[in-house]
Design a protein around this motif. Structure first.
Motif, PDB file in Angstrom:
ATOM      1  N   TYR A   1       0.770  -1.194  -0.040  1.00 38.29           N
ATOM      2  CA  TYR A   1       0.091  -0.349  -0.067  1.00 38.29           C
ATOM      3  C   TYR A   1       0.776   1.321   0.050  1.00 38.29           C
ATOM      4  O   TYR A   1       0.675   2.071  -0.710  1.00 38.29           O
ATOM      5  N   ASP A   2       2.091   1.113   0.805  1.00 42.91           N
ATOM      6  CA  ASP A   2       2.693   2.316   0.976  1.00 42.91           C
ATOM      7  C   ASP A   2       3.332   2.816  -0.254  1.00 42.91           C
ATOM      8  O   ASP A   2       3.488   4.064  -0.662  1.00 42.91           O
ATOM      9  N   GLU A   3       3.905   1.633  -1.163  1.00 41.65           N
ATOM     10  CA  GLU A   3       4.386   2.182  -2.570  1.00 41.65           C
ATOM     11  C   GLU A   3       3.349   2.678  -3.590  1.00 41.65           C
ATOM     12  O   GLU A   3       3.738   3.714  -4.131  1.00 41.65           O
ATOM     13  N   ALA A   4       2.308   2.021  -3.510  1.00 43.24           N
ATOM     14  CA  ALA A   4       1.454   2.541  -4.320  1.00 43.24           C
ATOM     15  C   ALA A   4       0.877   3.832  -4.165  1.00 43.24           C
ATOM     16  O   ALA A   4       0.852   4.824  -4.930  1.00 43.24           O
ATOM     17  N   ILE A   5       0.593   4.139  -2.814  1.00 48.77           N
ATOM     18  CA  ILE A   5       0.194   5.583  -2.411  1.00 48.77           C
ATOM     19  C   ILE A   5       1.283   6.560  -2.528  1.00 48.77           C
ATOM     20  O   ILE A   5       0.971   7.686  -3.042  1.00 48.77           O
ATOM     21  N   SER A   6       2.609   6.097  -2.338  1.00 44.65           N
ATOM     22  CA  SER A   6       3.353   7.358  -2.465  1.00 44.65           C
ATOM     23  C   SER A   6       3.662   7.571  -3.971  1.00 44.65           C
ATOM     24  O   SER A   6       3.566   8.935  -4.303  1.00 44.65           O
ATOM     25  N   LYS A   7       3.305   6.608  -5.010  1.00 42.87           N
ATOM     26  CA  LYS A   7       3.378   6.927  -6.367  1.00 42.87           C
ATOM     27  C   LYS A   7       2.304   8.021  -6.790  1.00 42.87           C
ATOM     28  O   LYS A   7       2.505   8.977  -7.340  1.00 42.87           O
ATOM     29  N   VAL A   8       1.072   7.669  -6.293  1.00 44.19           N
ATOM     30  CA  VAL A   8      -0.227   8.436  -6.261  1.00 44.19           C
ATOM     31  C   VAL A   8       0.142   9.867  -5.764  1.00 44.19           C
ATOM     32  O   VAL A   8       0.136  10.933  -6.561  1.00 44.19           O
ATOM     33  N   VAL A   9       0.628   9.869  -4.627  1.00 48.96           N
ATOM     34  CA  VAL A   9       1.245  11.221  -3.917  1.00 48.96           C
ATOM     35  C   VAL A   9       2.285  11.907  -4.905  1.00 48.96           C
ATOM     36  O   VAL A   9       2.129  13.292  -4.988  1.00 48.96           O
ATOM     37  N   ASP A  10       3.250  11.318  -5.066  1.00 50.61           N
ATOM     38  CA  ASP A  10       4.163  11.948  -5.972  1.00 50.61           C
ATOM     39  C   ASP A  10       3.747  12.660  -7.379  1.00 50.61           C
ATOM     40  O   ASP A  10       3.861  13.942  -7.374  1.00 50.61           O
ATOM     41  N   VAL A  11       2.842  11.771  -7.949  1.00 51.53           N
ATOM     42  CA  VAL A  11       2.334  12.476  -9.276  1.00 51.53           C
ATOM     43  C   VAL A  11       1.497  13.801  -9.078  1.00 51.53           C
ATOM     44  O   VAL A  11       1.565  14.724  -9.532  1.00 51.53           O
ATOM     45  N   LEU A  12       0.442  13.251  -8.145  1.00 56.34           N
ATOM     46  CA  LEU A  12      -0.606  14.444  -7.846  1.00 56.34           C
ATOM     47  C   LEU A  12       0.051  15.837  -7.192  1.00 56.34           C
ATOM     48  O   LEU A  12      -0.198  16.887  -7.352  1.00 56.34           O
ATOM     49  N   SER A  13       0.950  15.531  -6.281  1.00 61.48           N
ATOM     50  CA  SER A  13       1.678  16.551  -5.552  1.00 61.48           C
ATOM     51  C   SER A  13       2.644  17.506  -6.625  1.00 61.48           C
ATOM     52  O   SER A  13       2.382  18.695  -6.534  1.00 61.48           O
ATOM     53  N   SER A  14       3.132  16.971  -7.920  1.00 58.98           N
ATOM     54  CA  SER A  14       3.820  17.600  -8.662  1.00 58.98           C
ATOM     55  C   SER A  14       2.844  18.476  -9.662  1.00 58.98           C
ATOM     56  O   SER A  14       3.163  19.400 -10.166  1.00 58.98           O
ATOM     57  N   LEU A  15       1.672  18.218  -9.529  1.00 56.44           N
ATOM     58  CA  LEU A  15       0.598  19.019 -10.463  1.00 56.44           C
ATOM     59  C   LEU A  15      -0.315  20.072  -9.398  1.00 56.44           C
ATOM     60  O   LEU A  15      -0.967  20.682 -10.013  1.00 56.44           O
ATOM     61  N   LYS A  16       0.112  19.864  -8.284  1.00 57.82           N
ATOM     62  CA  LYS A  16      -0.781  20.755  -7.472  1.00 57.82           C
ATOM     63  C   LYS A  16      -0.862  22.071  -7.826  1.00 57.82           C
ATOM     64  O   LYS A  16      -2.019  22.807  -7.760  1.00 57.82           O
ATOM     65  N   SER A  17       0.035  22.652  -8.396  1.00 60.12           N
ATOM     66  CA  SER A  17       0.058  24.171  -8.801  1.00 60.12           C
ATOM     67  C   SER A  17      -0.713  24.291 -10.249  1.00 60.12           C
ATOM     68  O   SER A  17      -0.897  25.298 -10.644  1.00 60.12           O
ATOM     69  N   ARG A  18      -0.968  23.014 -10.731  1.00 61.01           N
ATOM     70  CA  ARG A  18      -1.720  23.249 -11.878  1.00 61.01           C
ATOM     71  C   ARG A  18      -2.964  22.278 -11.956  1.00 61.01           C
ATOM     72  O   ARG A  18      -2.991  21.194 -12.708  1.00 61.01           O
ATOM     73  N   PRO A  19      -3.898  22.856 -11.253  1.00 60.23           N
ATOM     74  CA  PRO A  19      -4.950  21.765 -10.806  1.00 60.23           C
ATOM     75  C   PRO A  19      -6.118  21.460 -11.958  1.00 60.23           C
ATOM     76  O   PRO A  19      -6.647  20.426 -11.843  1.00 60.23           O
TER      77      PRO A  19
ATOM     78  N   THR B   1      -8.340  -1.187 -15.132  1.00 54.94           N
ATOM     79  CA  THR B   1      -6.824  -1.430 -14.512  1.00 54.94           C
ATOM     80  C   THR B   1      -6.078  -1.524 -15.760  1.00 54.94           C
ATOM     81  O   THR B   1      -4.748  -1.312 -15.478  1.00 54.94           O
ATOM     82  N   GLU B   2      -6.353  -1.898 -17.041  1.00 52.70           N
ATOM     83  CA  GLU B   2      -5.646  -1.941 -18.012  1.00 52.70           C
ATOM     84  C   GLU B   2      -4.961  -0.558 -18.392  1.00 52.70           C
ATOM     85  O   GLU B   2      -3.947  -0.723 -18.966  1.00 52.70           O
ATOM     86  N   TYR B   3      -5.659   0.567 -18.209  1.00 55.68           N
ATOM     87  CA  TYR B   3      -5.117   1.955 -18.118  1.00 55.68           C
ATOM     88  C   TYR B   3      -4.480   2.099 -17.249  1.00 55.68           C
ATOM     89  O   TYR B   3      -3.834   3.458 -17.303  1.00 55.68           O
ATOM     90  N   ALA B   4      -4.595   1.494 -16.086  1.00 55.77           N
ATOM     91  CA  ALA B   4      -3.841   2.205 -14.738  1.00 55.77           C
ATOM     92  C   ALA B   4      -2.582   2.184 -14.539  1.00 55.77           C
ATOM     93  O   ALA B   4      -1.961   1.106 -14.890  1.00 55.77           O
ATOM     94  N   ASP B   5      -1.747   3.110 -14.011  1.00 56.06           N
ATOM     95  CA  ASP B   5      -0.602   3.046 -13.557  1.00 56.06           C
ATOM     96  C   ASP B   5      -0.266   2.316 -12.054  1.00 56.06           C
ATOM     97  O   ASP B   5       0.436   1.879 -11.765  1.00 56.06           O
ATOM     98  N   VAL B   6      -1.339   2.632 -11.292  1.00 58.96           N
ATOM     99  CA  VAL B   6      -1.403   2.517  -9.911  1.00 58.96           C
ATOM    100  C   VAL B   6      -2.646   1.712  -9.728  1.00 58.96           C
ATOM    101  O   VAL B   6      -3.823   2.337  -9.915  1.00 58.96           O
ATOM    102  N   VAL B   7      -2.957   0.397  -9.007  1.00 63.42           N
ATOM    103  CA  VAL B   7      -4.119  -0.028  -8.609  1.00 63.42           C
ATOM    104  C   VAL B   7      -4.089  -0.157  -6.980  1.00 63.42           C
ATOM    105  O   VAL B   7      -3.176  -0.794  -6.648  1.00 63.42           O
ATOM    106  N   ILE B   8      -5.021   0.291  -6.527  1.00 66.06           N
ATOM    107  CA  ILE B   8      -5.190   0.081  -5.322  1.00 66.06           C
ATOM    108  C   ILE B   8      -6.579  -0.647  -4.694  1.00 66.06           C
ATOM    109  O   ILE B   8      -7.570   0.127  -5.025  1.00 66.06           O
ATOM    110  N   PRO B   9      -6.532  -1.681  -3.861  1.00 68.42           N
ATOM    111  CA  PRO B   9      -7.732  -2.139  -3.659  1.00 68.42           C
ATOM    112  C   PRO B   9      -8.260  -1.757  -2.448  1.00 68.42           C
ATOM    113  O   PRO B   9      -7.658  -1.171  -1.379  1.00 68.42           O
TER     114      PRO B   9
END
Lengths: 672, 352
Positions: free
Chosen positions: A75-93, A419-427
């Motif tokens: 979970y930690d790795e998947a969540i970190s990935k999501v957070v990394d990407v979204l945080s980098s876009l935070k200034s461009r919502p 999920t075929e299109y997903a880069d991260v899948v979280i159950p």
């Protein structure tokens, strides 16, 4: 006792059921006899829900995509990935989007929206792929200040007149259809208006088979018939309705010729229906809301007709948009829309935003976002990242666009082609593995408590969203779904009086919002007297034009009807019996079908199951013929349950499909 | 008939005694909803006087979904490995109503009494101890008097209870039943109690007019019509138009036995064979591979169901009518075409 009460999570009716739990698994299902909505009934889907609840087709391990392939992770790795990407876009919502689920619990959807707004600064948040239910809520909000179904299902038998408009209700929401059928047997005048002969049409006192695409015109004509025959409720209008004159002027311009040629129904027949409506002391209307429901203009017209006959705002009367999915209403209630906060509060309202700020610690961003389907459709949008919660396959019509998006995270309980299109899948845990509330189509908030353990290590949705927020630096401290509800009620006046304890104290009945200090036990029906104020007759564009066929394209093709929607339903594919039932059409017609009347088939010289080419101005498709007198001569019907039909033909008509139930395409059919 | 007596306040002692050897199931009422279930329970929680359970105990012998076996085929060695998965602990059904016992006897004929014996069913059914409970007052949905299945059970039980003033009469219907009563040291009942029981049953029958108000089913009149087929097609169409194809009537029917078989593949290469309840109201039920459906219109499938419940030819299979008069199909039907209604429509030739 091993019988545990719960809420059926297929359609928006919200039927009660009992699940038998043995050795931590559901072994059977049984209807809840004293449940206020379903009273001991379930439909084919509900009777077989245990098949879904025990499926092995679950997502049980988080995954990230690496070199094009999904691999299992923590979970930690998947969540970190999501957070990394979204945080980098935070200034461009504007470059990210949150596609919420009309199936998830209120608590999950609230946190999902909060994640978008409070943590990642975007208002690009929306529910399902089509906006039908929003149309209904907009109209009811503008006209009556009450963004929800007016009447409880229990009250249907109190109506003396019921109008069923463009909904195959015994298939889409069978238990509501059952109540209408029982009301008809009890003396209620049931009038069905549809372009196809449905089961409820056969069970009605009157069935008007209108031309495809003429719902708005029909309702305008009905309004005119009320006014022409001096049947409007004059006293009620004087005291409680604004804008009557404008509506009267708009429909006065309709001519009898226009009505007859546009709807295919004689004005005398429409006048007869107007007399029945006016003679009734109580009247309700039911229409599809959700996947391809009515368009806003049609619902506005319907609202006006019911307002001027005094049928909105009292017991046994009102407009009832019927939601197709279990928590579609709840999803809107939780503010999963680009311009709404919870409880249909406007995002642009400064007071609302500051109330949110008091609870969240920061204001939600003030500028409305855009809906996800809109962002996907508009190629020019800079969408870079998309977070998707538990979803059906309808969205895959945008498959090409989805492939172009840099980052997609899918969060859900069941395996899904998405999920075929997903880069991260979280159950996440499924309905019966966590606590949560669902709000059904009649605004009934029902508590569904945890019944079995989730598969090894799978976490509930509220927990996953909390982890994402904390990883992104937000100070979220929920330790249960109940904690989340305790926050929802603080920022949502319509839910203010709700708590898990109160829901539990009401047994299996749930609570219908608004539930607040004035209505501690909830609000079964919309009462104008209680709400105060007046109804507004809503302005209409005055455009009653009905698309007609022409010599080159002589048949009017109806598309986008909702009853076949369940074919694309991801949950249905996890069952055995419902899958077999819903797949029968697909097995019989693997390339899809076009339904035409026997007279047209005779003229074309085609027989059942022969392949034909359906040609429109902007495309063509080869499908099988299905001959049925459920459609009138000169009309054709084609449900879009086959991917190829969607991609090759219907996508070329996106603008037309937006008209929902009124969508028609002129076509010709060629023998091949 | 060997008969015993037990004090009313002690009647659950029998369930407790059974609990030493069997898993005890009986009528229990859910407090939140007021709904009766027939469930595995602590004997002291059993409520013998509860209305007939909303769901018949059919599931104890024929579960709604059951994994029958797991199998694996090894392509290289061509070895096949098959493992049965059904298992059953000995069960005691305590306080069963006579309609539900009649249903069980129909299922016995179907699963055990024909050319092939259904092994999974047999495993569930054997070692079962059945204690029936005479309905000394009918419930509002009942019409067992029209279907020869009540208000008192006549065969197929180990013990039958009948409430008489301050005692329960305990009739032994099998050696197993007699031995249990003797082991518990129950007082023997003299012949006068047989008379008292008959009076109680006669009284119950006389109460149907007043109590069983939901369902009046003139079954015998309609049996003839259903068997000979002299029913207008538009009557069946009228009935079919009202069918929501939900399957509820078959699922709550104590005697409906149709099932579907599904093979599910596991990730490890093995497969499981599942059996689920099926319903003739479903279109896919009669659909054949290749798409032909001999009973595609819903009215044809409804017609089939009532043939099953009401025809003489079906009676020959069950040695009794297929309908046991419990009235559950009328409770659960969204179309309001439970069996009593259908009987009425057929009798009156109701059509559009």
């Amino acid at each position: 006792m091993k019988q545990k009460h719960g809420v059926c999570t297929f359609c928006g009716t919200g039927c009660g059921h009992f699940l038998a739990v043995e050795s931590d698994t559901v072994t059977r299902v049984f209807p809840s006899q004293n449940h206020p909505v379903s009273k001991g009934r379930l439909c084919v889907r509900g009777w077989n829900i245990h098949e879904l609840l025990t499926t092995k087709e679950r997502i049980t391990v988080p995954m990230v995509r690496e070199d094009g392939v999904l691999r299992e992770c923590t979970y930690d790795e998947a969540i970190s990935k999501v957070v990394d990407v979204l945080s980098s876009l935070k200034s461009r919502p504007s470059e990210m989007g949150f596609l919420a689920s009309p199936r998830a619990t209120n608590e999950e959807t609230y946190l999902f929206s909060k994640l978008g707004r409070a943590v990642f600064n975007t208002n690009n948040i929306s529910l399902d792929s089509e906006s039908g239910h929003r149309n209904s809520l907009n109209v009811l909000h503008e006209g009556a200040g009450f963004p929800g179904m007016n009447c409880p299902v229990e009250d249907i038998r109190k109506a003396e007149f019921v109008l069923v408009l463009g909904i195959d209700i015994t298939k889409q929401n069978p238990i509501i259809g059952s109540e209408i059928h029982l009301a008809a047997q009890n003396g209620t005048q049931v009038v069905t208006v549809d372009s196809r002969r449905t089961q409820i049409a056969k069970l009605s006192n009157d069935f008007l088979q209108i031309h495809p695409g003429s719902n708005t015109l029909f309702l305008g004509a009905l309004g005119k018939a009320v006014i022409d025959q001096k049947l409007a409720a004059a006293d009620f209008i004087a005291s409680a309705v604004e804008g009557y004159d404008d509506f009267a002027a708009t429909v006065a311009g309709l001519t009898e010729d226009q009505i007859v040629s546009g709807t295919g129904i004689s004005y005398d027949d429409i006048k007869k229906i107007a007399r029945k409506l006016a003679a009734a002391n109580t009247a309700m209307a039911f229409f599809s809301s959700g996947i391809s429901g009515l368009d806003e203009e049609t619902i506005r017209c319907l609202f006006n007709v019911f307002a001027i006959t005094g049928n909105i705002g009292k017991e046994g009367s009102g407009l009832n948009p019927v939601a197709g999915l279990n928590n579609l209403q709840g999803g809107y209630d939780m503010g999963a829309a680009p311009d709404l906060l919870s409880g249909f509060q406007s995002l642009e309202d400064v007071k609302v935003r500051s109330a949110y700020a008091a609870e969240w610690g920061s204001e939600p961003p003030a500028i409305p976002g855009r809906s996800i389907p809109e962002l996907l459709e508009d190629e020019s949008t800079p969408l870079k990242a998309l977070v998707v919660s538990d979803h059906d396959e309808g969205i895959i019509r945008y498959a090409d666009r989805l492939k172009e998006i840099d980052f997609i995270a899918y969060i859900g309980a069941f395996r899904n082609p998405f999920t075929e299109y997903a880069d991260v899948v979280i159950p996440v845990a499924s309905y019966i593995e966590t606590d949560g509330t669902f709000t059904n189509t009649e605004r009934r908030i029902q508590l569904s408590e945890k019944k079995v353990e989730a598969p090894d290590g799978v976490l509930p949705g509220w927990n996953v969203y909390t982890m994402i927020a904390r990883k992104a630096g937000a100070d979220w401290n929920y330790s249960s779904a109940e904690d989340v509800m305790n926050e929802i009620v603080k920022v949502t006046p319509r839910y203010a009086g709700v708590s898990y304890d109160r829901l539990r104290s009401r047994g299996i009945a749930g609570i219908q919002w608004p539930c607040d200090g004035n209505n501690p036990e909830g609000t079964p029906f919309f009462s104008l007297e209680k709400a105060g104020g007046k109804l507004k007759c809503l302005a209409l564009s005055g455009d009653f034009e009905v698309k007609t066929a022409d010599p080159d394209y002589p048949l009017l093709l109806m598309v986008g009807k909702a009853q076949h929607f369940w074919h694309q339903n991801n949950l249905m594919k996890k069952t055995y019996i419902p899958l077999r039932e819903y797949n029968a059409t697909l097995l019989d017609y693997p390339e899809g079908f076009v339904e035409i009347n026997s007279a047209d088939a005779y003229e074309l010289g085609v027989r059942n199951h022969w392949t034909v080419r359906v040609v429109s101005l902007s495309g063509s498709m080869d499908v099988a013929v299905k001959i049925s007198d459920d459609v009138k001569p000169g009309t054709a019907y084609s449900p879009y349950f086959v991917q190829d039909m969607i991609k090759k033909f219907l996508l070329g008509h996106t603008n037309i499909l937006r008209q929902g139930e009124d969508a028609t395409i002129p076509v010709r059919i060629e023998k091949v | 008939m060997i008969m015993f007596l037990i004090k009313k306040s002690d009647v659950l002692e029998i369930a407790k005694e059974l609990g030493k050897e069997y898993q005890v199931l009986g009528p229990v009422v859910d407090t939140d909803s007021g709904q009766t279930f027939f469930e595995k329970t602590e004997p002291e929680l059993i409520q013998l006087k509860a209305p007939i359970p909303s769901v018949p105990p059919k599931y104890t012998v024929f579960p709604q979904i059951e994994t029958l076996m797991r199998y694996r085929y090894d392509r290289e060695s061509k070895a096949v490995e098959i493992r049965e998965l059904y298992e059953a602990k000995p069960k005691a059904l305590f306080g069963l109503r006579s309609c539900d016992l009649s249903g069980l006897l129909c299922l016995d004929r179907f699963f055990l009494g024909q050319e092939f014996v259904d092994e999974a069913y047999r495993v569930h059914r054997k070692k079962m101890f059945i204690v029936t409970n005479t309905c000394v007052t009918p419930f509002k949905n009942c019409f067992c008097v029209c279907t020869d299945s009540g208000p008192a059970a006549e065969e197929g039980y180990d013990l039958n209870l009948t409430e008489l003033d301050d005692v329960y009469l305990v009739e032994a219907g099998s050696d197993k039943g007699r031995e249990l009563a003797e082991r518990m040291g129950l007082e023997k009942a003299d012949e006068s109690y047989a008379v008292k029981k008959k009076e109680a049953v006669d009284k119950s029958v006389s109460l149907f007019e007043e109590f069983a108000t939901d369902s009046k089913a003139w079954i015998s009149r309609v049996m003839n019509r259903v068997t000979t087929g002299f029913i207008r097609e538009d009557v069946w169409e009228y009935i079919g138009d009202q069918c929501f194809e939900c399957g509820a009537c078959t699922f709550v029917c104590p005697s409906c036995s149709c099932f579907n078989i599904v093979d599910v593949n596991n990730a490890d290469g093995s497969s499981e064979r599942l059996r689920t309840w099926d319903s003739c109201s479903y279109e896919g039920y009669s659909r054949m591979a290749g798409g032909h459906n001999p009973r595609k219109p819903v009215e044809d499938r409804r017609n089939k169901r009532f043939f099953c419940k009401l025809s003489y030819s079906q009676m020959k299979k069950y040695l009794r009518p297929g309908c046991v008069g419990c009235g559950r199909c009328a409770w659960v039907c969204p179309g309001n075409i439970g069996l009593p209604k259908v009987v009425e429509y057929v009798r009156r030739e109701t059509h559009k």
